[in-house]
Design a protein around this motif. Structure first.
Motif, mmCIF file in Angstrom:
data_model
loop_
_atom_site.group_PDB
_atom_site.id
_atom_site.type_symbol
_atom_site.label_atom_id
_atom_site.label_comp_id
_atom_site.label_asym_id
_atom_site.label_seq_id
_atom_site.Cartn_x
_atom_site.Cartn_y
_atom_site.Cartn_z
ATOM 1 N N SER A 49 0.988 -1.378 -0.429
ATOM 2 C CA SER A 49 0.086 0.387 -0.070
ATOM 3 C C SER A 49 0.761 1.302 0.001
ATOM 4 N N THR A 53 2.500 5.777 -7.237
ATOM 5 C CA THR A 53 1.093 5.673 -8.355
ATOM 6 C C THR A 53 2.187 5.673 -9.682
ATOM 7 N N TRP A 185 -11.963 1.995 -7.785
ATOM 8 C CA TRP A 185 -12.625 1.416 -6.693
ATOM 9 C C TRP A 185 -12.358 0.388 -5.954
ATOM 10 N N CYS A 187 -9.638 -1.307 -5.765
ATOM 11 C CA CYS A 187 -7.730 -0.893 -5.242
ATOM 12 C C CYS A 187 -7.916 -0.237 -4.354
ATOM 13 N N TYR A 188 -8.932 0.912 -4.231
ATOM 14 C CA TYR A 188 -8.703 2.366 -3.291
ATOM 15 C C TYR A 188 -9.224 1.728 -2.524
ATOM 16 N N LYS A 191 -7.120 -1.184 -0.037
ATOM 17 C CA LYS A 191 -5.507 -0.481 0.235
ATOM 18 C C LYS A 191 -5.865 1.262 1.469
ATOM 19 N N THR A 192 -7.482 1.539 1.230
ATOM 20 C CA THR A 192 -7.024 2.939 2.630
ATOM 21 C C THR A 192 -8.485 2.543 2.644
ATOM 22 N N ASP A 239 -7.571 1.011 -15.545
ATOM 23 C CA ASP A 239 -7.446 0.554 -14.104
ATOM 24 C C ASP A 239 -7.988 -1.028 -14.320
ATOM 25 N N PHE A 379 -14.385 9.589 -7.732
ATOM 26 C CA PHE A 379 -14.119 9.869 -5.895
ATOM 27 C C PHE A 379 -14.116 10.212 -5.349
ATOM 28 N N GLN A 383 -15.787 9.109 -1.777
ATOM 29 C CA GLN A 383 -15.095 9.835 -0.233
ATOM 30 C C GLN A 383 -16.213 9.368 1.106
ATOM 31 N N ALA A 426 -15.288 5.003 -10.635
ATOM 32 C CA ALA A 426 -14.178 6.467 -10.207
ATOM 33 C C ALA A 426 -14.246 7.132 -11.208
#
Length: 555
Positions: A49, A53, A185, A187-188, A191-192, A239, A379, A383, A426
């Motif tokens: 992570s 980028t 989305w 992957c986001y 990771k987060t 992506d 995004f 969020q 995304a």
């Protein structure tokens, strides 16, 4: 991943250092001094992570039109020979050469729309742009004259995904179910926001489902190893290259114990809409000069199973309704499915803070709300969505109430936790605006349309309108020869032109002929991406000491 990148384009590329972990082993732990330089794959990169980028983007760029050409030119391709008589067995020629492969491709409808707009709005239809692509890929070229034996439209896999997705809200999936066909989305989230993962739909994306279908079915039906089948996906999004590299989408899952592993990819390579033009140019072909007539195209053998052939190559492709949006129509289909099970009910749409946020409810004749869903694109909007899903933190104070952004709201702007299903993408505007699509500021579009050197918002809006129009009118030619719009009814009938019963029967047939559990074929999994690579472990006490030092305190 919104631009084509290569090593030469970057000045901040960070090469993998000695801290990178490969195959679960730290290179410094017992590694011989003379070990070869570390090799890192995209899968390895996604395991960290902390990677930048651009490093990820460089690895993504290894899937490119150049890879397609080099693979086609590596050896003579395998040739599929249909049986001489009905009921006979297909044979494959060229197996003696271990480097020879069978080439198959799948094409997204958003890519066809992008190319149609590039050819000239209203001049070439999306279907005709698809014919131009088929002519480019199925006609032999290069050193060995290799072409793609089959080219399929991912619309068919998308319809299967819609039916599978409509079954999820009634299953053990955690509500609200969030769509997972957008790899950026996913992957986001991995990771987060790992607390979101239980909500992600387990249904594979159309790209992934098509990859699994082609690799499993052709491997079984033709009696060849999966690594002899080379599957190219043509998508609107960079992506999607990330998605193709996931260990969850390899034959390690469907031939082994169902667990992810470093096996043969279901999708070997992904290229985007704009890379189609690069590939044609590399071959010395003027893409815009290709004939867009659908007759005659190079011959394509029937798929070696009648049921799957009918599924992959339907006589008519369903026209995409405008209300479904440009990303496949997950929430739209589910709304129609819910409405079909509640005769007389009404679907209501409520626009959110911007055009990319829409709430939907299905209201029964009694006035009761029987379903709530939403669409979140972009995004910034995503969020806001994930903040609503963040678990509340328990108060450490005696009798204290939970605090945080997910204190179960009863109304207002944060009342989204009672959604049953949310379509998440995304890209603002959806997949027709994907990062891999041909853009209005690409030089070839500026030249063809006589636009200013730097097109502005007006030109951008007009361009996206052309792409969307091509997308939604993609199948008018096929439908015009039959009746008007298909009847919409529930049960075993049609829902938005799709027969759920026929889809389920086809999926069950696929599982039978491959002798693989349907769960392994159509569902996937996700994982929290956590890495301490390159990070110093600091205890809570040390962190407090560091903080105190920074603000001028002393201990």
């Amino acid at each position: 991943m919104s631009a084509i990148l290569s090593v030469d384009d970057l000045n901040d590329f960070i090469s993998p250092g000695h801290e990178v972990i490969l195959d679960g082993q730290h290179p410094g732990a017992g590694a011989p001094a003379s070990a070869d330089p570390a090799q890192i794959s995209l899968t390895d990169c996604l395991a960290c992570s902390g990677c930048v980028t651009t490093a990820e983007a460089v690895l993504v760029s290894l899937q490119s039109h150049s890879e397609v050409l080099s693979t086609l030119d590596a050896a003579p391709g395998l040739r599929v020979v249909p049986p001489a008589a009905e009921g006979g067995r297909y044979t494959v020629e060229g197996l003696d050469d271990p480097a020879a492969k069978l080439f198959v491709a799948s094409v997204s409808p958003q890519t066809r729309a992008s190319l149609a707009a590039a050819c000239g709005g209203g001049v070439v239809t999306s279907r005709e742009a698809g014919a131009m692509m088929e002519r480019l890929f199925r006609t032999g070229g290069g050193r060995w004259g290799n072409g793609f034996t089959w080219m399929v439209d991912t619309n068919t896999a998308r319809e299967a995904c819609l039916v599978l997705g409509a079954d999820e809200p009634g299953s053990k999936a955690v509500a609200p179910i969030l769509t997972s066909s957008c790899p950026g989305w996913v992957c986001y989230a991995e990771k987060t926001h790992p607390y979101v993962l239980p909500h992600l739909s387990r249904v594979k994306s159309p790209q992934a489902l098509m990859g699994t279908l082609l690799k499993t079915a052709l491997s079984r039906l033709l009696g060849i190893a999966p690594d002899r089948i080379w599957h190219l996906a043509i998508m609107p999004c960079f992506d999607k290259k990330l998605e193709a590299s996931r260990e969850e989408l390899t034959n390690a899952v469907w031939t082994g114990d169902g667990k992810p592993g470093r096996g043969v990819r279901d999708v070997d390579c992904v290229i985007t809409s704009k890379e189609i033009l690069m590939l044609a140019e590399s071959r010395g072909v003027d893409f815009f000069g290709l004939s867009y007539s659908t007759d005659p195209l190079p011959p394509q053998p029937a798929f070696p199973d009648a049921t799957l052939d009918k599924f992959l190559f339907p006589a008519k492709m369903r026209k995409q309704p405008v209300g479904a949006g440009t990303s496949g129509g997950n929430i739209h289909y589910i709304l129609q499915d819910v409405q079909s099970r509640h005769p007389g009910s009404q679907i209501q749409a409520i626009r959110g803070r911007n055009a990319d946020v829409v709430d939907f409810i299905v209201v029964a004749t009694s006035g009761e709300t029987v379903f709530k869903g939403a669409r979140y694109y972009g995004f910034r909007n995503i969020q806001n969505l994930v903040r609503k899903l963040k678990p509340a933190k328990a108060s450490r104070m005696p009798g204290g109430k939970p605090f945080g952004s997910a204190r179960r709201p009863t109304g207002g702007k944060t009342a989204g936790l009672d959604y049953a299903y949310v379509e998440v993408m995304a890209c603002p505007g959806g997949c027709t605006n994907g990062g891999g699509q041909i853009k209005v500021d690409d030089q070839i579009i500026i030249d063809r349309k006589g636009l200013p050197a730097k097109p502005g918002p007006v030109e951008q809006k007009a361009w996206l309108t052309e792409v969307d129009e091509a997308y939604f009118s993609a199948d008018e030619l096929e439908l015009s020869s039959g009746s008007a719009q298909p009847e919409k009814r529930g049960g075993d009938g049609l829902i938005e032109g799709i027969s759920p019963g026929q889809i389920r029967n086809t999926l069950a047939h696929w599982a039978r002929i491959t002798n693989i559990s349907l769960d392994r074929l159509v569902y996937t999994s996700y994982r929290e991406v956590v890495s301490d690579v390159g990070k110093t472990q600091v205890t809570d006490t040390e962190r407090v000491v560091q903080l105190a030092g920074k603000i001028g305190g002393g201990w």
